[in-house]
Design an enzyme around this catalytic site. Structure first.
Site, PDB file in Angstrom:
ATOM      1  N   CYS A 439       0.818  -1.211   0.000  1.00 15.79           N
ATOM      2  CA  CYS A 439       0.000   0.000   0.000  1.00 15.79           C
ATOM      3  C   CYS A 439       0.853   1.262   0.000  1.00 15.79           C
ATOM      4  O   CYS A 439       0.450   2.298  -0.525  1.00 15.79           O
ATOM      5  CB  CYS A 439      -0.938   0.001   1.194  1.00 15.79           C
ATOM      6  SG  CYS A 439      -0.100  -0.087   2.788  1.00 15.79           S
ATOM      7  N   PHE A 483       7.800   2.750   3.225  1.00 16.35           N
ATOM      8  CA  PHE A 483       7.402   4.056   3.746  1.00 16.35           C
ATOM      9  C   PHE A 483       7.185   5.034   2.600  1.00 16.35           C
ATOM     10  O   PHE A 483       8.024   5.120   1.692  1.00 16.35           O
ATOM     11  CB  PHE A 483       8.474   4.589   4.696  1.00 16.35           C
ATOM     12  CG  PHE A 483       8.718   3.662   5.848  1.00 16.35           C
ATOM     13  CD1 PHE A 483       7.961   3.757   6.997  1.00 16.35           C
ATOM     14  CD2 PHE A 483       9.664   2.652   5.760  1.00 16.35           C
ATOM     15  CE1 PHE A 483       8.155   2.877   8.049  1.00 16.35           C
ATOM     16  CE2 PHE A 483       9.871   1.777   6.804  1.00 16.35           C
ATOM     17  CZ  PHE A 483       9.111   1.878   7.952  1.00 16.35           C
ATOM     18  N   TYR A 485       7.556   8.179   2.343  1.00 15.55           N
ATOM     19  CA  TYR A 485       8.669   9.122   2.165  1.00 15.55           C
ATOM     20  C   TYR A 485       9.784   8.489   1.331  1.00 15.55           C
ATOM     21  O   TYR A 485      10.375   9.134   0.454  1.00 15.55           O
ATOM     22  CB  TYR A 485       9.197   9.554   3.535  1.00 15.55           C
ATOM     23  CG  TYR A 485      10.290  10.609   3.472  1.00 15.55           C
ATOM     24  CD1 TYR A 485       9.983  11.958   3.624  1.00 15.55           C
ATOM     25  CD2 TYR A 485      11.623  10.267   3.268  1.00 15.55           C
ATOM     26  CE1 TYR A 485      10.982  12.933   3.571  1.00 15.55           C
ATOM     27  CE2 TYR A 485      12.622  11.216   3.216  1.00 15.55           C
ATOM     28  CZ  TYR A 485      12.298  12.542   3.366  1.00 15.55           C
ATOM     29  OH  TYR A 485      13.291  13.500   3.305  1.00 15.55           O
ATOM     30  N   TYR A 554       7.952  15.703   4.328  1.00 16.33           N
ATOM     31  CA  TYR A 554       6.807  15.517   5.211  1.00 16.33           C
ATOM     32  C   TYR A 554       6.057  16.839   5.312  1.00 16.33           C
ATOM     33  O   TYR A 554       6.678  17.903   5.456  1.00 16.33           O
ATOM     34  CB  TYR A 554       7.261  15.089   6.603  1.00 16.33           C
ATOM     35  CG  TYR A 554       7.648  13.638   6.712  1.00 16.33           C
ATOM     36  CD1 TYR A 554       6.694  12.637   6.608  1.00 16.33           C
ATOM     37  CD2 TYR A 554       8.969  13.264   6.925  1.00 16.33           C
ATOM     38  CE1 TYR A 554       7.037  11.304   6.711  1.00 16.33           C
ATOM     39  CE2 TYR A 554       9.330  11.931   7.035  1.00 16.33           C
ATOM     40  CZ  TYR A 554       8.361  10.958   6.924  1.00 16.33           C
ATOM     41  OH  TYR A 554       8.704   9.640   7.023  1.00 16.33           O
ATOM     42  N   HIS A 636      -1.044   1.334   7.612  1.00 16.37           N
ATOM     43  CA  HIS A 636      -1.605   1.366   6.268  1.00 16.37           C
ATOM     44  C   HIS A 636      -1.371   2.750   5.686  1.00 16.37           C
ATOM     45  O   HIS A 636      -1.223   3.736   6.423  1.00 16.37           O
ATOM     46  CB  HIS A 636      -3.101   1.047   6.330  1.00 16.37           C
ATOM     47  CG  HIS A 636      -3.743   0.803   5.006  1.00 16.37           C
ATOM     48  ND1 HIS A 636      -3.160   0.062   3.999  1.00 16.37           N
ATOM     49  CD2 HIS A 636      -4.953   1.211   4.499  1.00 16.37           C
ATOM     50  CE1 HIS A 636      -3.961   0.007   2.960  1.00 16.37           C
ATOM     51  NE2 HIS A 636      -5.064   0.693   3.238  1.00 16.37           N
ATOM     52  N   ASN A 660      -8.514   4.152  -1.201  1.00 21.18           N
ATOM     53  CA  ASN A 660      -7.833   2.979  -0.679  1.00 21.18           C
ATOM     54  C   ASN A 660      -7.299   2.139  -1.838  1.00 21.18           C
ATOM     55  O   ASN A 660      -7.569   2.419  -3.006  1.00 21.18           O
ATOM     56  CB  ASN A 660      -8.796   2.158   0.187  1.00 21.18           C
ATOM     57  CG  ASN A 660      -8.086   1.305   1.210  1.00 21.18           C
ATOM     58  OD1 ASN A 660      -6.865   1.195   1.211  1.00 21.18           O
ATOM     59  ND2 ASN A 660      -8.848   0.678   2.092  1.00 21.18           N
TER      60      ASN A 660
END
Length: 694
Positions: A439, A483, A485, A554, A636, A660
């Site tokens: 995801c 991740f 990022y 971020y 998630h 999603n």
């Protein structure tokens, strides 16, 4: 009950793997570091930094408690100079990146790989045995380990060192390897002379007993008081009473059981001593695991959905949206060790219930710091002023593709905004019942694709390859997680290929052994990338045509600093963005409406998922919550595509809209709405923005 299929057994065993079992927070990384730099690679090649290298120079940097990085020592010929100032951020709890002097340094935090390997091997064997013994269960949660990866990570982490990482120029030239070592104790890691000396027992029969170390060994992990002895591991507990053994040593209970007597611990009288942050976090997590399992483990998905619908009317639950194999696979991904693959930091005063904020201020807690040279715009937190201005005769915001920061609309939905067509279709990471925790790649690439269309007014319509990220990114752990990022960083350093070059095909992935790749393989740069492309066939030239990212950041400037206001601004001024959230079992049966936890109190529903640890159910008089949370667990990642508000049952509820990656049968055509401004499911705790090159 039916015997579990071979495919489901494989999914379960894959589920107990995870991304890196390390847990190092921002406050633990802050301090002075020495980076030992190897030579830059010849011919602008990207080196394999898992191969041992000899350092040729060193650079020392100071990482502030906010996000400032300052060079405090630089050897002659170093790529940075004394006094240069830049920024830094942690990547969830797994590593950190420093950008200073035109150089980027990134490495994962270190942990004990041998102990981690043994722990997960045991977890696989135990889970396989349970499956064969129990044949099946009303809820697959009954077959999953009762502990959590973070329990293990807290004991395996060595937060004052990094694994070998890469450094390169901001123009992605002159690559080299480095490793980092902290020179000073983190300024907020310990408090008091007894830091690292005490740990509270989490067993229900001995909840007020303190265990002291009877010897030079300490169980507390890498942080210890200045001048104290370095931490050592505990001897194995002789008996577990059916609980999960964390690492090689410590046992944490999710149900009441007789106290475990550890050979090198002695019971002492209760005293008022400060304890390390890890102890409180572990204790809170043990409570969280017990409460979560006790509440739902006896329910089938159908009974769970019916219970939710009876309890409240803001959203509807259904157990019929996903294929049974998809539901089973999804449950395993969310609750096994693989389900801690994303990010999520703080809960600041803007999100907190007013009573909690008052308590924190009364206790003298510091106000949240302002970073980046300006306070975040709080105007966006209440968009009613826009409607009020229109009612008073003022002009409402003009319809436009992107809005200025001082003219945000009361709602936006990128599915239909300005005619729509900006978003990629809903995709399904669970296609074919594959157990792949991808995801992080789906949501981040969906953001990049949308922003390319927005930046080019729909003239460019790229669909990017998720499987390339999963197979080839040295910054992720494949199907074991990653991740957002670092997906953005992969786009900056390597670039993305089009989906037509390597479509998402889990059969191909399994065919070449991708499912057998562990986090060790990714750390050692033994990636399945070449095998996947070779099995795919076709012209290799498509791999050379890559879409680069200009920047990744971020929202809020660094991990742990996002606010609702800045997320609203990002959505309206830049486009969709990727966020992390904590998807519990209730979330998997969401069907429609505005998702909200049955437990309304943020602190109660976050027990065991935040740091600093706070549990309102066990606080004594005078106990106040932390002024802000430094870390929130999420498992998630989704694409945030809009925001708005609605009146339900006489209550006005603000919400986010998100896409999603569980297919169109789930939720509202693959999308969902979730309460905004309350820290629901930690969805406001992390947001990542990637700026593509167009």
């Amino acid at each position: 009950m039916r015997r579990p299929s071979a495919g489901l057994l494989v999914a379960v065993l894959a589920g107990v793997r995870a991304d890196l079992p390390v847990h190092c927070l921002h406050s633990q990384i802050a301090g002075e570091w020495t980076f030992h730099l190897g030579p830059t690679a010849a011919g602008n090649m990207i080196p394999n930094c898992s191969v041992p290298f000899d350092p040729v120079m060193r650079v020392r940097v100071e990482l502030s408690r906010a996000n400032e990085a300052r060079v405090i020592e630089a050897a002659s010929g170093a790529p940075v100079s004394l006094g240069q100032v830049g920024t830094w951020t942690t990547i969830y709890d797994e590593g950190f990146e420093v950008r200073v002097g035109g150089q980027h340094f990134f490495a994962f935090s270190k942990y004990n790989r041998d102990r981690a390997r043994r722990h997960y091997d045991r977890a696989r064997r135990r889970l396989a045995h349970q499956l064969l013994r129990d044949r099946a269960a009303t809820s697959l949660m009954q077959l999953l380990p009762s502990g959590d990866d973070i329990d293990t990570a807290l004991q395996l982490s060595q937060c004052d060192e990094t694994f070998p990482g890469e450094y390169h120029s901001a123009s992605v030239d002159d690559w080299g390897c480095y490793r980092g070592q902290r020179d000073t104790t983190s300024p907020a890691a310990c408090k008091g002379a007894n830091c690292g000396s005490w740990m509270q027992a989490s067993h229900s029969h001995a909840s007020s007993t303190l265990l002291s170390i009877s010897g030079p060994e300490s169980p507390v992990g890498p942080e210890y008081a200045p001048g104290g002895a370095p931490p050592q591991v505990l001897a194995p507990a002789p008996e577990t009473h059916g609980d999960v053994v964390v690492g090689d040593t410590l046992t944490f209970r999710s149900v009441a059981a007789p106290p475990v007597v550890l050979s090198n611990l002695s019971v002492g009288a209760e005293r008022h001593r400060e304890e390390p942050p890890q102890a409180g976090e572990l204790r809170a997590r043990a409570t969280h695991h017990r409460m979560a399992r006790d509440a739902t483990e006896h329910l089938t998905d159908e009974w769970l959905a019916a219970s939710i619908n009876k309890e409240q009317g803001l959203w509807r639950a259904s157990a019929t949206q996903l294929h049974p194999l998809q539901r089973s696979t999804l449950t395993l991904q969310l609750f096994a060790a693989v389900a801690r693959q994303h990010a999520g930091p703080r809960h600041d005063h803007a999100h907190m219930p007013r009573a909690h904020v008052a308590g924190a201020e009364a206790a003298g807690a510091p106000a949240p710091e302002v970073h980046g040279g300006r306070p975040p715009s709080r105007r966006a937190l209440n968009l009613e002023d826009t409607r009020a201005a229109a009612a008073a005769g003022g002009a409402p915001p003009k319809a436009r593709l992107l809005y200025p920061a001082d003219e945000l609309p009361p709602s936006i939905d990128w599915r239909t905004h300005m005619g729509g067509g900006w978003l990629s279709p809903v995709r399904n990471q669970l296609g074919g019942g594959a157990s792949c925790g991808s995801c992080y790649a789906f949501s981040t690439l969906a953001m990049v694709e949308a922003r390319i269309r927005i930046a080019t007014n729909g003239q460019q319509n790229d669909t990017l390859s998720v499987l390339d990220v999963v197979s080839c990114s040295p910054y992720s752990q494949g199907c074991d997680g990653g991740f957002p990022y670092l997906v953005g960083k992969y786009g900056m350093d390597y670039g993305y290929v089009k989906d037509a070059c390597l479509p998402y095909n889990m059969s191909l992935w399994e065919q070449v052994g991708g499912g057998k790749a562990t986090v060790d393989h990714y750390l050692d740069r033994d990636l399945p990338c070449e095998r996947v492309y070779a099995a795919r066939g076709g012209a290799p030239s498509c791999r050379a045509m890559r879409r680069r990212a200009r920047n990744v950041r971020y929202v809020g400037g660094f991990y742990g600093n996002a606010t609702e206001a800045e997320m609203l601004e990002e959505l309206a001024t830049k486009g969709p963005l990727t966020v992390g959230l904590y998807a519990d079992r209730n979330f998997t049966v969401y069907s429609s409406g505005i998702y909200r936890s049955v437990e309304r109190d943020f602190w109660r529903r976050s027990v065991g998922r935040i740091a600093p640890a706070y549990d309102p159910t066990t606080c004594h008089s005078g106990c106040t919550p932390p002024a802000k949370t430094e870390w929130e667990q999420v498992n998630h990642a989704v694409l945030l595509v809009g925001y708005g508000s609605d009146t339900v049952g006489g209550e006005t509820v603000k919400y986010w809209i998100a896409q999603n990656s569980w297919g169109e049968r789930w939720g509202e055509g693959g999308y969902f709405r979730i309460e905004r401004g309350t820290g629901e499911a930690s969805i406001e705790s992390l947001a990542v923005s990637v700026e593509p090159m167009v």
